[in-house]
Design an enzyme around this catalytic site. Structure first.
Site, PDB file in Angstrom:
ATOM      1  N   HIS A 101      -8.452   2.465  -1.343  1.00 48.03           N
ATOM      2  CA  HIS A 101      -7.420   1.565  -1.858  1.00 48.03           C
ATOM      3  C   HIS A 101      -7.112   0.439  -0.872  1.00 48.03           C
ATOM      4  O   HIS A 101      -6.439  -0.544  -1.218  1.00 48.03           O
ATOM      5  CB  HIS A 101      -6.143   2.368  -2.152  1.00 48.03           C
ATOM      6  CG  HIS A 101      -5.386   1.858  -3.344  1.00 48.03           C
ATOM      7  ND1 HIS A 101      -5.224   0.512  -3.605  1.00 48.03           N
ATOM      8  CD2 HIS A 101      -4.752   2.509  -4.347  1.00 48.03           C
ATOM      9  CE1 HIS A 101      -4.516   0.360  -4.710  1.00 48.03           C
ATOM     10  NE2 HIS A 101      -4.211   1.563  -5.177  1.00 48.03           N
ATOM     11  N   ASP A 120      -8.158  -2.289  -5.499  1.00 43.13           N
ATOM     12  CA  ASP A 120      -6.990  -1.832  -6.244  1.00 43.13           C
ATOM     13  C   ASP A 120      -7.422  -1.028  -7.470  1.00 43.13           C
ATOM     14  O   ASP A 120      -8.596  -1.027  -7.859  1.00 43.13           O
ATOM     15  CB  ASP A 120      -6.129  -3.014  -6.664  1.00 43.13           C
ATOM     16  CG  ASP A 120      -5.460  -3.682  -5.461  1.00 43.13           C
ATOM     17  OD1 ASP A 120      -5.162  -2.971  -4.488  1.00 43.13           O
ATOM     18  OD2 ASP A 120      -5.259  -4.913  -5.507  1.00 43.13           O
TER      19      ASP A 120
END
Length: 413
Positions: free
Chosen positions: A386, A390
């Site tokens: 992450h 995203d």
């Protein structure tokens, strides 16, 4: 003269090799080319052949111990032949370098002596052994020397320290009469070789990335139909059938070209974008896991990709992979479908941005419009960093793979 069996160098990056198992014991006859031991380094494991014929005179490196490449691990020679090993060379050098001197009446200790005189009695001890004993506050008068002329070697000190350690352990509490022991006997062994490397890499992966996993299901009914219809023709032309893994790999490569951010890496807080797809394909072995790499996979046709996957998997299972064939991957696929696993969360292969997990396909009832049909459903997952990617773009990437799998002809044009 005895023949040295040395730890080989398995790849340019190898710093240490570990002896996994000895197939022979000291005194056993060996033939040239006979397999005498197995060794491993990082993710490579191989068997060692005897470089000559004779008797296994000495095993210098025990099972589970790691040493640098080029280190002698055993000696082969004739039955009456003497071996001058590292410890003996050290002791012999000490004897030559420092001749014995008469002992004075009062206790004296010379700086770095090989002979220590205490209470009028001369104690023969090598400099290394003397230093080890002094650091451990060990009385050298209590030690028995196994070196030439009764000289105390570092191995003697190590053995004495081990004995002291065992004696200092507290006795386990006595069991009460009629008390039942509910704990099973336990055995321990050091974490070495491939298992140690995997442990270190997986721990580092979880510590240095923000991992998130998302899941989807792909309807591969048409893909399985295409696979079955083309099986005879493909085998006739290329010698082997196309597997489901081949199609999944092809779909992943195409999706990486559409979404190149999943083909990047985070190194020292810099995003490194890769132009070529170097696809890692995880292969399970008896003693661990390896990830052979298909370099420039985007340049291969489906049949060429299939051949590369087969060849690397075969080399992995036969311990024939070189270190250069297990480095440089930009994205990895791991498939546990053959083991009946439906869903799982893979761990990133650092420094990659993502890893695709593939579960077991199952036939399920699925509504298509108003009709209930029997369809083959494949669970897939994507673990991604992450810090780099995203959730929404990661979902689009996984959906791209799903789309190729559900419309298999799009992978052929």
């Amino acid at each position: 003269m005895a023949i040295n069996v040395v730890m080989p160098k398995l790849g340019m990056a190898m710093k240490e090799g570990t002896v996994s198992v000895w197939n022979k014991k000291v005194g056993d006859p060996v033939q040239k080319g006979e397999l005498i031991a197995s060794i491993n380094s990082e993710k490579i494991e191989m068997e060692i052949e005897s470089p000559g014929e004779g008797i296994l005179l000495e095993i210098a490196v025990e099972e589970g111990k790691g040493v640098p490449p080029g280190t002698p691990i055993a000696y082969i020679g004739q039955p009456d032949e003497k071996v001058v090993s590292g410890a003996q060379e050290e002791a012999a050098a000490s004897i030559v370098a420092e001749p014995e001197v008469p002992a004075p009446a009062s206790p004296q200790v010379k700086e770095n002596p090989s002979h220590v005189t205490i209470s009028g009695e001369k104690v023969k001890i090598s400099p290394v052994a003397r230093k080890m004993a002094a650091e451990a506050n060990l009385d050298i008068q209590t030690l028995a020397g196994t070196g030439p002329g009764g000289r105390i070697t570092k191995e003697d000190v190590q053995k004495a320290l081990e004995n002291v350690s065992q004696q200092s352990r507290p006795e386990p509490p006595a069991r009460k009469e009629n008390e039942t022991n509910t704990k099973a006997d336990q055995a321990s062994r050091p974490l070495t070789g491939m298992r140690k490397v995997i442990a270190e890499r997986m721990h580092s992966s979880l510590q240095n990335s923000a991992q998130l996993t998302i899941y989807m299901k792909a309807d591969i009914t048409e893909l399985k139909t295409l696979q079955a219809q083309s099986a005879a023709s493909v085998k006739r032309r290329f010698g082997e059938k196309l597997t489901l893994t081949d199609f999944i790999a092809r779909a992943t490569i195409l999706a990486l070209q559409v979404h190149p951010f999943m083909n990047s890496a985070l190194i020292d807080y810099s995003i490194h974008e890769r132009n070529n797809v170097h696809l890692g394909m995880a292969v399970a072995l008896e003693k661990g896991l390896v990830v052979p790499v298909i370099n420039d996979a985007e340049k291969l046709s489906l049949s060429q990709l299939s051949a590369s996957i087969r060849e690397l998997a075969k080399k992995a299972r036969e311990n024939q992979l070189g270190s250069e064939e297990m480095t440089g991957s930009t994205f990895t696929i791991t498939n546990l479908g053959a083991y009946g696993v439906e869903h799982f969360t893979p761990i990133l292969n650092p420094p990659e941005a993502g890893i695709l997990g593939v579960g077991a396909a199952e036939d399920q009832p699925v509504y298509r419009g108003d009709n209930l049909e029997r369809r083959s459903i494949l669970p897939i997952s994507l673990t991604f960093d992450h810090q780099l990617v995203d959730g929404a773009p990661a979902a689009l990437f996984l959906k791209e793979i799903k789309g190729y799998l559900e419309e298999p002809f799009s992978m052929l044009v």
